[in-house]
Design an enzyme around this catalytic site. Structure first.
Site, PDB file in Angstrom:
ATOM      1  N   HIS A  16      -1.924  19.223  12.414  1.00 38.98           N
ATOM      2  CA  HIS A  16      -1.788  18.508  13.686  1.00 38.98           C
ATOM      3  C   HIS A  16      -1.787  17.017  13.400  1.00 38.98           C
ATOM      4  O   HIS A  16      -2.836  16.361  13.391  1.00 38.98           O
ATOM      5  CB  HIS A  16      -2.933  18.901  14.637  1.00 38.98           C
ATOM      6  CG  HIS A  16      -2.818  18.308  16.010  1.00 38.98           C
ATOM      7  ND1 HIS A  16      -3.422  18.883  17.117  1.00 38.98           N
ATOM      8  CD2 HIS A  16      -2.190  17.208  16.470  1.00 38.98           C
ATOM      9  CE1 HIS A  16      -3.171  18.145  18.189  1.00 38.98           C
ATOM     10  NE2 HIS A  16      -2.417  17.116  17.814  1.00 38.98           N
ATOM     11  N   HIS A  18       0.954  13.655  14.332  1.00 40.09           N
ATOM     12  CA  HIS A  18       2.220  13.159  14.897  1.00 40.09           C
ATOM     13  C   HIS A  18       2.703  12.058  13.972  1.00 40.09           C
ATOM     14  O   HIS A  18       1.983  11.061  13.801  1.00 40.09           O
ATOM     15  CB  HIS A  18       1.989  12.604  16.306  1.00 40.09           C
ATOM     16  CG  HIS A  18       1.407  13.612  17.244  1.00 40.09           C
ATOM     17  ND1 HIS A  18       2.161  14.316  18.144  1.00 40.09           N
ATOM     18  CD2 HIS A  18       0.126  14.061  17.400  1.00 40.09           C
ATOM     19  CE1 HIS A  18       1.377  15.142  18.832  1.00 40.09           C
ATOM     20  NE2 HIS A  18       0.139  15.006  18.399  1.00 40.09           N
ATOM     21  N   HIS A 196       0.167  21.754  22.560  1.00 39.45           N
ATOM     22  CA  HIS A 196      -1.078  21.081  22.910  1.00 39.45           C
ATOM     23  C   HIS A 196      -1.583  21.710  24.215  1.00 39.45           C
ATOM     24  O   HIS A 196      -0.825  21.827  25.186  1.00 39.45           O
ATOM     25  CB  HIS A 196      -0.850  19.597  23.175  1.00 39.45           C
ATOM     26  CG  HIS A 196      -0.654  18.756  21.946  1.00 39.45           C
ATOM     27  ND1 HIS A 196       0.249  19.052  20.963  1.00 39.45           N
ATOM     28  CD2 HIS A 196      -1.277  17.605  21.553  1.00 39.45           C
ATOM     29  CE1 HIS A 196       0.186  18.113  20.020  1.00 39.45           C
ATOM     30  NE2 HIS A 196      -0.731  17.228  20.351  1.00 39.45           N
ATOM     31  N   GLU A 199      -6.801  19.852  25.734  1.00 40.17           N
ATOM     32  CA  GLU A 199      -7.293  18.569  25.202  1.00 40.17           C
ATOM     33  C   GLU A 199      -7.930  17.844  26.394  1.00 40.17           C
ATOM     34  O   GLU A 199      -9.137  17.800  26.515  1.00 40.17           O
ATOM     35  CB  GLU A 199      -6.132  17.753  24.606  1.00 40.17           C
ATOM     36  CG  GLU A 199      -6.562  16.382  24.073  1.00 40.17           C
ATOM     37  CD  GLU A 199      -5.388  15.487  23.630  1.00 40.17           C
ATOM     38  OE1 GLU A 199      -4.226  15.764  23.979  1.00 40.17           O
ATOM     39  OE2 GLU A 199      -5.660  14.474  22.936  1.00 40.17           O
ATOM     40  N   ASP A 277      -4.357  13.957  13.990  1.00 35.45           N
ATOM     41  CA  ASP A 277      -3.617  13.689  15.240  1.00 35.45           C
ATOM     42  C   ASP A 277      -2.751  12.430  15.131  1.00 35.45           C
ATOM     43  O   ASP A 277      -1.553  12.520  14.855  1.00 35.45           O
ATOM     44  CB  ASP A 277      -4.580  13.610  16.426  1.00 35.45           C
ATOM     45  CG  ASP A 277      -3.928  13.955  17.763  1.00 35.45           C
ATOM     46  OD1 ASP A 277      -2.742  14.348  17.757  1.00 35.45           O
ATOM     47  OD2 ASP A 277      -4.601  13.843  18.807  1.00 35.45           O
ATOM     48  N   ASP A 278      -3.337  11.260  15.379  1.00 33.43           N
ATOM     49  CA  ASP A 278      -2.612   9.983  15.307  1.00 33.43           C
ATOM     50  C   ASP A 278      -3.482   9.004  14.524  1.00 33.43           C
ATOM     51  O   ASP A 278      -4.097   8.098  15.102  1.00 33.43           O
ATOM     52  CB  ASP A 278      -2.347   9.450  16.722  1.00 33.43           C
ATOM     53  CG  ASP A 278      -1.515  10.430  17.533  1.00 33.43           C
ATOM     54  OD1 ASP A 278      -0.302  10.474  17.344  1.00 33.43           O
ATOM     55  OD2 ASP A 278      -2.112  11.181  18.343  1.00 33.43           O
TER      56      ASP A 278
HETATM   57  N1  HPA Z   1      -1.954  14.598  22.813  1.00 38.26           N
HETATM   58  C1  HPA Z   1      -0.804  14.669  23.475  1.00 38.26           C
HETATM   59  N2  HPA Z   1       0.289  14.060  23.071  1.00 38.26           N
HETATM   60  C2  HPA Z   1       0.257  13.349  21.954  1.00 38.26           C
HETATM   61  C3  HPA Z   1      -0.898  13.232  21.222  1.00 38.26           C
HETATM   62  C4  HPA Z   1      -2.069  13.907  21.667  1.00 38.26           C
HETATM   63  O1  HPA Z   1      -3.159  13.870  21.078  1.00 38.26           O
HETATM   64  N3  HPA Z   1      -0.598  12.450  20.177  1.00 38.26           N
HETATM   65  C5  HPA Z   1       0.693  12.117  20.253  1.00 38.26           C
HETATM   66  N4  HPA Z   1       1.230  12.661  21.352  1.00 38.26           N
HETATM   67 ZN    ZN Z   2      -1.639  15.754  19.117  1.00 38.96          ZN
END
Ligand code: HPA
Ligand code: ZN
Length: 333
Positions: A16, A18, A196, A199, A277-278
């Protein structure tokens, strides 16, 4: 081996991440300059100051703005290559990376430009760093299902280079059910599917991802804990959750890492994995995520090994590869 040594030495898969979320401010500045694009910041420090998110949407606004400097194939290559160098440092030996084609095609960048740049970096990662990788194309859920169908059409010529489709962007108000038909078409075309869910959105969205999208994994899914029936289902089906601790902290999904539920989920038998994630936006790559939860939750070495094994088990690599990494983890003291 002590806990920190184990975290650094243990092989891991990242499921996971991006790729647009690995865009470090230094590289963003360099690419903006060579593409002669103005960005609303004067320095790397100013960019970092803007990263004070309090929820998913406040992050996404900045994340999409940053991605707007990516124009040429080489830009996508440089972005992915920088991430692979971080993987090498963190002993991430396999990665399944999300990319958001609509963020680029909506600005007039060709689908081919994006995929060719990413693919070339993936090829180099294998030959130069020994890191295997796959690409997962995400639909932006704040956009319509109709445009997701268009994006799926654009992806078909590159079917061999894209292992799966996913669903990301603003979750609340855009439930998985909105994309039921396009996911059915993607599965028919032979793509694996992830989404996703849970969250910021409720457990109900996780049910929808399972029942309507028929996903192979749930991305995030931490709010599943609110629904005991859902928990029983996840455990019975060994459904992987790709959990992102530093992301959850930065976007206020949890108030404090000591309250993160990843260890509780693990103890109850949910197939959880650790991911970044990011990482450029959320304060750390794979090992930073491991270290952060290990310290806040006092994870044992056995728990760390289980999390690393889970990452391979939940990945889309072959059973032989899974066995190979499992054996290497077992061999660690
Ligand atoms: N959630 C939803 N969209 C996203 C995320 C995330 O954590 N990161 C990049 N796009
Ligand atoms: Zn994500």
């Amino acid at each position: 081996m002590n806990r920190l040594e184990l975290i650094r030495a243990i092989p891991k898969a990242e499921l996971h991440v991006h790729i647009e979320g690995t865009f470090e401010p230094e590289l963003m500045f360099a690419i903006a300059q060579r593409n002669q694009i103005d960005i609303p910041y004067k320095s790397v420090e100013e960019v970092k100051k803007a990263y004070n998110f309090h929820n998913l949407q406040s992050f996404l606004d900045i994340y999409y703005a940053g991605a707007a400097v990516l124009i040429h194939e080489q830009d996508f290559y440089d972005l992915a290559w920088a991430y692979f160098e971080k993987c090498a440092e963190d002993k991430v030996v396999h990665t399944e990376m999300f990319f958001d084609p609509q963020t680029h095609t909506d600005r007039g960048v060709a689908f081919a430009t994006v995929i060719n740049g990413l693919q070339r970096a993936c090829d180099d990662a294998l030959t130069k760093l020994g890191i295997s990788s796959q690409l997962i194309m995400c639909f932006l859920r704040h956009l319509s299902e109709e445009v997701a169908f268009t994006t799926l059409e654009q992806a078909l010529p590159y079917k061999d280079q894209i292992i799966g489709v996913g669903l990301d962007s603003s979750e609340v108000g855009h439930p998985p059910s909105k994309f039921e038909r396009v996911f059915a078409k993607a599965r028919e075309a032979g793509f694996l599917v992830v989404a996703h869910a849970g969250e910021e959105g409720p457990a109900e969205y996780v049910w929808e991802a399972l029942d309507l999208l028929k996903v192979n994994r749930i991305d995030h899914g931490v709010r599943s804990e609110e629904d005991p029936k859902l928990m029983a289902r996840l455990i019975a089906e060994k459904m992987p959750l790709t959990v992102c601790p530093l992301s959850n902290l930065k976007l206020c999904v949890v108030d404090d890492m000591a309250q993160h539920n990843i260890q509780r989920l693990l103890k109850q038998g949910v197939h959880v994995t650790v991911n970044s994630d990011d990482p450029s936006y959320f304060g750390g790559y794979m090992n930073d995520n491991f270290i952060s939860i290990a310290e806040a939750l006092d994870l044992s070495n056995d728990e760390i090994k289980t999390l690393a094994k889970n990452s391979f088990e939940a990945s889309f690599i072959s059973n032989e590869q899974k066995q190979k990494w499992n054996n290497q983890i077992d061999a660690l003291a």
